[in-house]
Write an enzyme that holds these catalytic residues in place. Structure first.
Site, PDB file in Angstrom:
ATOM      1  N   ASN A 167      47.530  68.364  10.079  1.00 14.53           N
ATOM      2  CA  ASN A 167      47.278  68.726   8.680  1.00 14.53           C
ATOM      3  C   ASN A 167      48.213  69.845   8.239  1.00 14.53           C
ATOM      4  O   ASN A 167      48.747  69.824   7.115  1.00 14.53           O
ATOM      5  CB  ASN A 167      45.824  69.171   8.515  1.00 14.53           C
ATOM      6  CG  ASN A 167      45.508  69.594   7.091  1.00 14.53           C
ATOM      7  OD1 ASN A 167      45.433  68.775   6.175  1.00 14.53           O
ATOM      8  ND2 ASN A 167      45.319  70.879   6.891  1.00 14.53           N
ATOM      9  N   TYR A 168      48.408  70.818   9.114  1.00 15.18           N
ATOM     10  CA  TYR A 168      49.317  71.933   8.811  1.00 15.18           C
ATOM     11  C   TYR A 168      50.719  71.429   8.477  1.00 15.18           C
ATOM     12  O   TYR A 168      51.321  71.832   7.472  1.00 15.18           O
ATOM     13  CB  TYR A 168      49.354  72.882  10.010  1.00 15.18           C
ATOM     14  CG  TYR A 168      50.455  73.909   9.984  1.00 15.18           C
ATOM     15  CD1 TYR A 168      50.345  75.068   9.222  1.00 15.18           C
ATOM     16  CD2 TYR A 168      51.619  73.725  10.738  1.00 15.18           C
ATOM     17  CE1 TYR A 168      51.361  76.017   9.203  1.00 15.18           C
ATOM     18  CE2 TYR A 168      52.636  74.669  10.733  1.00 15.18           C
ATOM     19  CZ  TYR A 168      52.493  75.811   9.967  1.00 15.18           C
ATOM     20  OH  TYR A 168      53.505  76.736   9.951  1.00 15.18           O
ATOM     21  N   MET A 169      51.247  70.527   9.294  1.00 14.73           N
ATOM     22  CA  MET A 169      52.589  70.011   9.062  1.00 14.73           C
ATOM     23  C   MET A 169      52.641  69.181   7.776  1.00 14.73           C
ATOM     24  O   MET A 169      53.625  69.220   7.036  1.00 14.73           O
ATOM     25  CB  MET A 169      53.062  69.188  10.254  1.00 14.73           C
ATOM     26  CG  MET A 169      53.247  69.997  11.532  1.00 14.73           C
ATOM     27  SD  MET A 169      54.425  71.379  11.358  1.00 14.73           S
ATOM     28  CE  MET A 169      55.965  70.483  11.073  1.00 14.73           C
TER      29      MET A 169
END
Length: 219
Positions: free
Chosen positions: A130-132
């Site tokens: 999700n961060y990426m």
């Protein structure tokens, strides 16, 4: 003298950048969230500006930015608060900042993003995935704006002392980079306005920061 507004100024890169810029004679305005961060930022030479990125709307943030020459966005949830906080800070926070800079008439905008290969060859969690995803969406939002932007994608961030030697370019092998050298590179981008509307990957290398940035400016 250039006036720089730093979002994420209380973070590890932000504090280093504030001091680097202040030492160079620039005026630094540093957004912070927690009361205990104010004195630390003053000690770097910055003017602290109180505000919570996740609670500010674009108009209020634009009022804080007014009169600045450059915005640097180096804010990030840092894995705290789960995907919801990453979405709010790294994602929606960036979009709010882009809208605010546009409203405030601050055309130059530098974003600290993430190296695309950060998780390659590793077992990654849904949180990291999700961060990426959010980082890429933030890059797209800035790149599609009318601002004079630079997106910096550093490799793995480490707290080792900076060497002043980097490798930088649109596509380079993945590696580590001291936060000191990320801050030095951002400061050099600010002083090299010919570097514009480019995405730059950054790791430790063997070229002095100024020389590396000057080479990018000539491309």
């Amino acid at each position: 003298m250039t006036t720089i507004f730093i979002i994420g100024a209380a973070g590890k890169i932000g504090r280093r950048l504030s001091k680097t810029l202040a030492d160079k004679g620039h005026a630094v305005r540093a957004l912070y969230r927690k009361p205990e961060q104010e004195q630390t930022l003053r000690q770097t030479g910055a003017e602290p500006v109180s505000g919570n990125l996740t609670e500010l709307d674009a108009t209020t943030l634009a009022a804080h930015m007014k009169g600045s020459d450059v915005v640097v966005f180096t804010a990030g949830a840092g894995g705290k608060g789960g995907p919801e906080m990453t979405n709010a800070v790294d994602g929606e926070g960036l979009k709010t900042a882009v809208a605010a800079a546009t409203q405030a008439g601050v055309s130059r905008f530098l974003l600290v993003s993430a190296f695309p290969e950060a998780g390659r060859g590793k077992t990654i969690s849904d949180t990291f995935e999700n961060y990426m995803r959010v980082k890429k969406e933030a890059d797209v939002a800035l790149a599609q704006s009318e601002l004079d932007w630079v997106i910096l994608r550093p490799g793995t961030l480490v707290d080792d002392s900076g060497t002043g030697l980097i490798q930088a370019g649109p596509a380079i092998p993945y590696g580590d980079i001291p936060r000191d050298d990320v801050a030095a590179t951002l400061a050099e981008f600010i002083e090299q306005p010919d570097v514009s509307r480019v995405i730059i990957e950054l790791t430790t290398g063997d070229v002095p920061v100024r020389q590396a940035v000057e080479k990018i400016a000539k491309c």
